[in-house]
Write a protein that holds these residues in place. Sequence first.
Motif, short mmCIF file in Angstrom:
data_model
loop_
_atom_site.label_atom_id
_atom_site.label_comp_id
_atom_site.label_asym_id
_atom_site.label_seq_id
_atom_site.Cartn_x
_atom_site.Cartn_y
_atom_site.Cartn_z
N THR A 58 0.84 -1.20 0.00
CA THR A 58 0.00 0.00 0.00
C THR A 58 0.87 1.26 0.00
O THR A 58 0.49 2.27 -0.55
N ILE A 59 2.04 1.18 0.64
CA ILE A 59 2.90 2.36 0.74
C ILE A 59 3.92 2.34 -0.40
O ILE A 59 4.56 1.32 -0.65
N GLN A 60 4.02 3.45 -1.10
CA GLN A 60 4.91 3.53 -2.26
C GLN A 60 5.89 4.69 -2.07
O GLN A 60 5.65 5.60 -1.28
N PHE A 80 0.61 6.82 0.24
CA PHE A 80 -0.29 5.67 0.33
C PHE A 80 -0.91 5.55 -1.07
O PHE A 80 -1.58 6.46 -1.54
N TRP A 112 -5.79 -2.51 -0.75
CA TRP A 112 -6.39 -1.27 -0.27
C TRP A 112 -5.74 -0.07 -0.92
O TRP A 112 -4.52 -0.05 -1.13
N LYS A 113 -6.56 0.90 -1.25
CA LYS A 113 -6.08 2.15 -1.85
C LYS A 113 -6.51 3.28 -0.92
O LYS A 113 -7.45 3.14 -0.14
N PHE A 114 -5.82 4.40 -1.06
CA PHE A 114 -6.26 5.59 -0.33
C PHE A 114 -6.33 6.76 -1.29
O PHE A 114 -5.37 7.03 -2.02
N GLU A 141 -10.40 5.26 2.19
CA GLU A 141 -9.69 3.99 2.06
C GLU A 141 -10.67 3.00 1.45
O GLU A 141 -11.80 2.87 1.94
#
Length: 440
Positions: A73-75, A106, A137-139, A154
Amino acid sequence: MRLSRFLLPSLREAPREAEIVSHRLMLRAGMIRQQSAGIYSWLPLGYRVLRKIEAIVREEQNRSGAIELLMPTIQSAELWRESGRYDAYGKEMLRISDRHEREMLFGPTNEEMITDIFRSYVRSYRDLPMNLYHIQWKFRDEVRPRFGVMRSREFLMKDAYSFDLDQAGARHSYNKMFVAYLRTFARLGLKSIPMRADTGPIGGDLSHEFIILASTGESEVFCHRDYLDFDVPPADTDFESRDGLQAIVDRWTSLYAATSEMHDAGEFAGVPEPDRMSARGIEVGHIFYFGTKYSAPMGAKVTGPDGVEREVHMGSYGIGPSRLVAAIIEASHDEAGIIWPEAIAPFRAAVLNLRVGDAATDAACGDLYRGLEAAGVDTLYDDRDERPGGKFATADLIGIPWQVIVGPKGLAEGKVELKRRATGERELVTPADALRRIVG
Ligand code: ATP
Ligand code: MG
């Protein structure tokens, strides 16, 4: 599952802030809990439905030949600088910095990351076509999160990314997803209509939104009525047949269908008046072809049969499983509550014990419950010490398709009541018959 041991915080009244029926019912049925604006916990009942939707989405992606992986999820901001989107994306992106002051985010979507994975490992046209997807999951820091999980900050997304040597190949990959989407939504009990769509910030020139009609939908849509009666491609559709798939897509795009952004009033006027439908809709999926938009700046190339390197042609394909939970409720409910299609019901059957503590009733319920579970039927056993009225209301509110109502009066004649949630039909049958009918 015994209801007395389950976490089902159902509510008699819908909280006032919930504006649309799906949001009200999801809160009343104890499916979700808001943790902060647009951010939800999935309580046990809601999570069961979400997982079942996910499983159907996955099966249809796999059937079409797509390959599942899982990205984080974290890039890192660095990747997004390569494509130029780090600055372009704006306030919807949640930007974070880690303890080393490195810029992170995120993920709102994964084009950059998948392009990076592809360019690191794939070099030859022989490995194409390739379609990689994940369910993650995306934000997105939406300006106006609303309607519960319909537009949350989210949310869960299935996003697939296709890679091809040329445009003709990319077209085939696009068509595979097009057909997979028709099948996916049909299996979820929905009538979806693919509509010409704007490509938005992702860019490109071939794009369809899959819309389901619902009066509370956020999109205004215009289409030919006949789409509602179109047959969905069967499970044994040959996804490798270019011509076969193109024929399906041609048929499904032969009539007028557009969202308001792409609407052409003049062209729509050409549709015979009784066939014209203007309605509101919910976007449940979106597919794009965008050529070399990411492969060019990020250097994702493969060597063709002629030995020459070329930038790959890509497409991306999204479905929102968490939005689908709400969309399905919008499409399928009544005054009493949710009416789940069997394929995604949190439990397929409920056993309602009308006289807890009565030895014969307890024994008959226990037998039915164990029999159903043993036959692979997800069953909720309402063994709470509560009035029958409350039990009927709960089973209807949470939408259980098959309900077996067991009380001392019926049992004295060797019978239980079998109720279908969708139609309200009730029948007196023996416990053995009830079990046979549900197991099917
Ligand atoms: P919308 O126009 O509704 O904002 P989008 O065009 O931004 O959607 P995509 O980027 O194509 O959406 O995302 C793919 C899918 O993810 C959508 O079709 C939808 O089902 C889902 N989705 C997008 N945004 C949200 C959100 N805020 N909450 C829940 N699901 C979402
Ligand atoms: Mg959006």
